[in-house]
Design an enzyme around this catalytic site. Structure first.
Site, PDB file in Angstrom:
ATOM      1  N   ILE A 438     -54.115 -12.391  10.268  1.00 56.00           N
ATOM      2  CA  ILE A 438     -54.877 -13.424   9.540  1.00 56.00           C
ATOM      3  C   ILE A 438     -54.710 -14.761  10.259  1.00 56.00           C
ATOM      4  CG2 ILE A 438     -55.551 -14.268   7.273  1.00 56.00           C
ATOM      5  CD1 ILE A 438     -53.912 -12.120   5.982  1.00 56.00           C
ATOM      6  N   HIS A 439     -55.021 -14.742  11.547  1.00 61.22           N
ATOM      7  CA  HIS A 439     -54.943 -15.921  12.410  1.00 61.22           C
ATOM      8  C   HIS A 439     -56.338 -16.297  12.914  1.00 61.22           C
ATOM      9  CE1 HIS A 439     -50.466 -14.920  13.509  1.00 61.22           C
ATOM     10  NE2 HIS A 439     -50.589 -15.478  12.319  1.00 61.22           N
ATOM     11  N   MET A 440     -57.324 -16.233  12.058  1.00 58.86           N
ATOM     12  CA  MET A 440     -58.706 -16.393  12.483  1.00 58.86           C
ATOM     13  C   MET A 440     -58.973 -17.758  13.114  1.00 58.86           C
ATOM     14  SD  MET A 440     -62.227 -15.999  10.270  1.00 58.86           S
ATOM     15  CE  MET A 440     -61.842 -14.356   9.673  1.00 58.86           C
TER      16      MET A 440
END
Length: 497
Positions: A438-440
């Site tokens: 979840i490092h978009m």
């Protein structure tokens, strides 16, 4: 008096708000969708776990996503002052020089490593290295490394036994290797950006904070942004800066008519600027490799859950940056997420692909701004991404059989020789165990959607300042990079750029 709206009080938004409100000639209104009074449920700041990261937690946005074909996933993002720095693991590692090179190619010299190094130093109060040419000692964000106890020592020993170099300072541009993970944890408390940046300036007369207020779309006068529409009414301003995160900022842009012409027109949204918002985002795919402990492993006295990481290249050795991350979870993930686990619960090493080739797409399902966007990661579609993830998983399996780590590991939990020895079988296993860090990033990238100062192309009075604008996901977790974005854009704005 210049009136500025900042949408979102997360990693970038808190930093940008504090820096802009340093200017007494600027009136800043920070709009945060979640709670913004500076009071946090205890589990959110307790760095021994990540219970706030559970989808459905009241301090999060939860988005339904598709990681790959047949692999749905629930993505949790922070919805509280401090944003996702309130619910993440406390990992605070800088982007690498190579990341800055990519950003500077797109956005100009202000994004180069050399230009940003003084800002990196100004962000941190490094408890281990203090004030040096590479580190700062007086910034708002406390940074320190953690002991990690027996398990971290065994992991480090196994990595060096397999020929990986030591990397004692992962914020110091050393060759990639094994070393302690810098964190924004102090005294067992996750010091989020709300605490670090907003609380010291909350009393400023030129700063207004609106909590529990959700922004629907931009308000326009012709091609100029003149404020925002929220669920409690309109707010006017001379300039709007979106800091709602890579999903939230992209959703607001699209709902406001900034995005690809055809899909927006199909939804009946008037297009203000035909730009590739959400068309090629980047993130870190990750996979937790579970292993069985041999007896009960004593916990470290230090509560930080991710004390050590190995960065390496796909050939199995440390490169300049290391495009694979093997991150040790010092406690079972079940315990970190829920607060409890059996004493003999499986442990995990999280294998992350730090420089993925694959890109995903974020798009609107509806013109209704309250409808969650469609998020398709498209992980594992690129052959080179599968190759490198296999390499990281195989190296993890080897580490878990090496030296002191092998002495505490009784074997892999659900990954056997049949999968490890066959690319096809391992690909199937990876698909079944696929996750995301979840490092978009890159939903509104510099050069395509915004300029190097965060200004949205083709309109006036609108900027974006969060990981949306990074043209590639950094080769380390992006929490620190998000803070840097807020600092860089704030400096550009205050300089009149």
């Amino acid at each position: 008096m210049t009136r500025t709206i900042v949408v979102g009080g997360g990693a970038a938004g808190s930093a940008l708000t504090a820096r802009l409100s340093d200017d007494p000639d600027r009136e800043v209104t920070l709009i945060e969708a979640g709670r913004a009074d500076g009071v946090y449920p205890p589990e959110l700041l307790d760095a021994s776990g990540i219970r706030g990261a559970m989808p459905g937690h009241p301090a999060t946005w939860t988005y339904e996503a598709l990681l790959a074909r047949g692999r749905p996933y629930a993505v949790a993002r922070g919805r509280i002052l401090g944003g996702s720095t309130t619910i993440n693991g406390g990992y605070f590692v800088r982007a690498r020089r190579g990341d800055h090179d990519i950003w500077a190619d797109a956005g100009g010299p202000r994004w180069s490593y050399d230009a940003c190094l003084p800002i990196w130093r100004a962000i941190e109060a490094d408890a281990d290295f203090g004030a040096t040419a590479l580190h700062g000692a007086a910034g708002p964000v406390p940074v320190r490394r953690h002991d990690g106890g027996l398990l971290a020592a065994a992991f480090t020993e196994a990595a060096t036994a397999r020929g990986h170099p030591l990397e004692p300072d992962k914020n110091g541009e050393q060759p990639a290797g094994v070393g302690p993970v810098p964190s924004n944890v102090r005294g067992g408390v996750r010091v989020n950006t709300g605490l670090a940046y907003i609380e010291p300036v909350r009393g400023r007369t030129n700063l207004r904070i609106l909590g529990s207020t959700t922004v629907a779309r931009i308000r326009w006068r012709g091609a100029r942004a003149v404020g925002v529409e929220t669920d409690v009414g309109g707010v006017d301003a001379d300039e709007v800066v979106l800091c709602a995160g890579a999903i939230g900022s992209a959703r607001i842009l699209l709902s406001s008519g900034v995005g690809p012409q055809r899909p927006l027109s199909t939804l009946g949204i008037a297009v203000r600027a035909d730009l590739p918002v959400g068309t090629a985002f980047a993130d870190h795919p990750d996979i937790a490799v579970a292993w069985r402990p041999r007896g009960v492993i004593p916990d470290s006295a230090d509560p930080f859950p991710f004390p050590v990481a190995l960065h390496l290249d796909a050939a199995g050795r440390g490169g300049a940056d290391g495009d694979l991350e093997l991150l040790l979870a010092a406690r079972p993930l079940d315990q970190l997420l829920t607060g409890s686990a059996a004493p003999d619960a499986d442990r995990q090493v999280i294998v992350g692909l730090q420089a993925p080739r694959g890109r995903g797409e974020l798009s609107l399902r509806s013109a209704d701004p309250t409808t969650s966007p469609r998020v398709a990661y498209r992980y594992l579609e690129e052959a080179s991404d599968r190759d490198r993830l296999r390499s990281g998983i195989r190296e993890t399996a080897a580490l878990l059989q090496t030296g002191a780590l092998g002495e505490v590991c009784a074997g892999l939990s659900d990954l056997g020789d049949a999968q490890l020895q066959s690319d096809g079988a391992l690909d199937d296993w990876m698909h079944a165990h696929l996750g995301t860090a979840i490092h978009m990033c890159a939903t509104a990238p510099i050069g395509d959607v915004v300029d190097g100062a965060g200004r949205v192309l083709g309109v006036e009075g609108l900027r974006v300042a969060d990981t949306s604008i990074l043209p590639s996901v950094p080769s380390r977790g992006p929490a620190a990079s998000a803070v840097l974005v807020g600092e860089v854009v704030a400096r550009a704005m205050r300089a009149g750029d």
